[in-house]
Motif scaffolding. Structure first.
Motif, PDB file in Angstrom:
ATOM      1  N   SER A 159      48.452  58.423 112.105  1.00  0.00           N
ATOM      2  CA  SER A 159      47.146  59.072 112.283  1.00  0.00           C
ATOM      3  C   SER A 159      47.081  60.387 111.508  1.00  0.00           C
ATOM      4  O   SER A 159      48.091  60.921 111.078  1.00  0.00           O
ATOM      5  CB  SER A 159      46.933  59.350 113.770  1.00  0.00           C
ATOM      6  OG  SER A 159      47.972  60.139 114.300  1.00  0.00           O
ATOM      7  N   THR A 214      51.528  54.580 120.135  1.00  0.00           N
ATOM      8  CA  THR A 214      50.581  53.562 120.571  1.00  0.00           C
ATOM      9  C   THR A 214      49.708  53.249 119.353  1.00  0.00           C
ATOM     10  O   THR A 214      49.953  53.756 118.259  1.00  0.00           O
ATOM     11  CB  THR A 214      49.718  54.049 121.742  1.00  0.00           C
ATOM     12  OG1 THR A 214      49.025  55.246 121.358  1.00  0.00           O
ATOM     13  CG2 THR A 214      50.580  54.326 122.967  1.00  0.00           C
ATOM     14  N   SER A 215      48.679  52.452 119.549  1.00  0.00           N
ATOM     15  CA  SER A 215      47.809  52.114 118.429  1.00  0.00           C
ATOM     16  C   SER A 215      46.378  51.937 118.910  1.00  0.00           C
ATOM     17  O   SER A 215      46.145  51.501 120.047  1.00  0.00           O
ATOM     18  CB  SER A 215      48.295  50.824 117.760  1.00  0.00           C
ATOM     19  OG  SER A 215      47.352  50.379 116.794  1.00  0.00           O
ATOM     20  N   ASP A 216      45.438  52.279 118.042  1.00  0.00           N
ATOM     21  CA  ASP A 216      44.029  52.020 118.330  1.00  0.00           C
ATOM     22  C   ASP A 216      43.568  50.720 117.687  1.00  0.00           C
ATOM     23  O   ASP A 216      42.370  50.435 117.607  1.00  0.00           O
ATOM     24  CB  ASP A 216      43.159  53.183 117.859  1.00  0.00           C
ATOM     25  CG  ASP A 216      43.258  53.407 116.345  1.00  0.00           C
ATOM     26  OD1 ASP A 216      43.937  52.624 115.648  1.00  0.00           O
ATOM     27  OD2 ASP A 216      42.647  54.384 115.854  1.00  0.00           O
ATOM     28  N   GLU A 244      48.012  52.617 128.374  1.00  0.00           N
ATOM     29  CA  GLU A 244      48.637  51.726 127.393  1.00  0.00           C
ATOM     30  C   GLU A 244      49.829  50.984 128.007  1.00  0.00           C
ATOM     31  O   GLU A 244      50.536  51.520 128.862  1.00  0.00           O
ATOM     32  CB  GLU A 244      49.116  52.509 126.171  1.00  0.00           C
ATOM     33  CG  GLU A 244      47.990  53.130 125.367  1.00  0.00           C
ATOM     34  CD  GLU A 244      47.556  54.487 125.892  1.00  0.00           C
ATOM     35  OE1 GLU A 244      46.669  55.104 125.266  1.00  0.00           O
ATOM     36  OE2 GLU A 244      48.089  54.916 126.938  1.00  0.00           O
ATOM     37  N   LEU A 249      49.349  56.017 116.816  1.00  0.00           N
ATOM     38  CA  LEU A 249      49.054  57.288 117.477  1.00  0.00           C
ATOM     39  C   LEU A 249      50.325  57.783 118.159  1.00  0.00           C
ATOM     40  O   LEU A 249      50.895  57.079 119.004  1.00  0.00           O
ATOM     41  CB  LEU A 249      47.955  57.097 118.522  1.00  0.00           C
ATOM     42  CG  LEU A 249      46.674  56.402 118.036  1.00  0.00           C
ATOM     43  CD1 LEU A 249      45.741  56.152 119.203  1.00  0.00           C
ATOM     44  CD2 LEU A 249      45.992  57.236 116.958  1.00  0.00           C
TER      45      LEU A 249
END
Length: 319
Positions: free
Chosen positions: A319, A281-283, A299, A288
């Motif tokens: 990360s 996933t991504s922030d 998500e 991540l």
């Protein structure tokens, strides 16, 4: 009474000028609300009312509104409910990339990536005919019909003609009927009682492996996939693509959509592991690691990167 009807009555001499002014102003005041939304939404620049339609202008592209839909893509961008991840996707697109936009809809992602990567080759795939015509219209609007190759087709684990279920909001079309009745309702446009509709149409589909081989595509760098739950079957038809060409994949995975196809999104994660990929996933800035989806997962969009081929990308954005 609609503004158009007032115009006709005034032209026919049946409404005085002063009364026409007053009644027309009532109907034009909502334009001020649109202007306020544009000021609040940094991504939107303007809305242009043209003879051939209403156009949303963003920072990089233009999109026609389709008010026959219960909700349309330009509308979701304007009012701020459509997430903007084009800049994030762009980080994983190399120079001279070949890009597949599977489930291109009316072209928002294809157009955004085309503007960000002018040296790319983009294939946009949309199986539903009405939506495909909207895609073509937006490509012409942005002058990108030569850069983006539009195909009226979808992908699946087999080739042929398959039945699609198309609700009134045809952006929610799927190979399995949607269960959210919101999408059944036809566009309002102040036409009176809103009707519900769910059509069944036949659309052409192919497998990723067959399409790539048949078109002599030797390089594939990035795939965006949003197929309303059919993602597992789309990927299953591309075993050679993912084993040999190893593109970065950005895809939607929702439990509710997958359930209509009798699988769980974790099966997609396991499938990609077999091809040497990991899920992320991504922030918004960093990737991540994501191992397993459960009932607490919020998500909806995920990246798949090959642990060997994309090692440098993972070093840069991991990360």
């Amino acid at each position: 009474m609609k503004l158009e009807k007032l115009y006709d009555l005034y032209e026919a001499g049946k409404v005085s000028k002063r009364l026409y002014w007053e009644l027309a102003r009532e109907r034009l005041v909502p334009l001020l609300e649109v202007q306020k939304i544009i000021k609040k939404n940094p991504y939107c620049k303007s809305v242009e009312i043209r003879e051939d339609g209403i156009v949303l202008k963003t920072q990089d592209i233009e999109l026609f509104f389709d008010m026959e839909q219960n909700i349309c893509r330009a509308e979701t961008i304007l009012i701020g409910t459509e997430g903007e991840e084009i800049s994030l996707m762009s980080r994983f697109v190399p120079a001279g990339a070949t890009i597949f936009d599977i489930g291109a809809n009316v072209g928002r992602v294809s157009l955004g990536l085309a503007k960000a990567h002018e040296d790319s080759t983009i294939y946009a795939f949309e199986p539903v005919e009405d939506t495909f015509h909207g895609l073509e219209k937006n490509l012409r609007l942005n002058g990108e019909e030569a850069h983006i190759k539009a195909y009226h087709m979808g992908f699946y684990s087999e080739s042929g003609d398959l039945k699609f279920f198309v609700p009134a909001a045809n952006e929610a079309a799927s190979l399995r009927p949607v269960t959210d009745t919101y999408y059944f309702k036809e566009g309002d446009q102040s036409q009176g009682e809103r009707k519900e509709r769910l059509d069944e149409i036949i659309c052409p589909v192919d497998t990723l492996d067959h399409f790539v081989a048949a078109n002599g595509i030797a390089r594939l760098d990035f795939i965006k996939c949003d197929t309303e739950g059919a993602e597992k079957m789309v990927f299953a038809g591309g075993a050679r693509v993912f084993s040999e060409l190893q593109p970065v994949v950005y895809t939607e995975m929702l439990r509710k959509h997958a359930a209509r196809f009798d699988y769980h999104p974790n099966e997609i994660i396991e499938m990609f592991k077999g091809w040497g990929y990991n899920c992320y996933t991504s922030d918004g800035e960093r990737l991540l690691p994501f191992e397993k989806m459960d009932e607490s997962t919020q998500e909806t969009n995920f990246f798949f990167l090959h642990e060997e081929k994309h090692r440098e990308l993972l070093k840069q954005y991991g990360s």
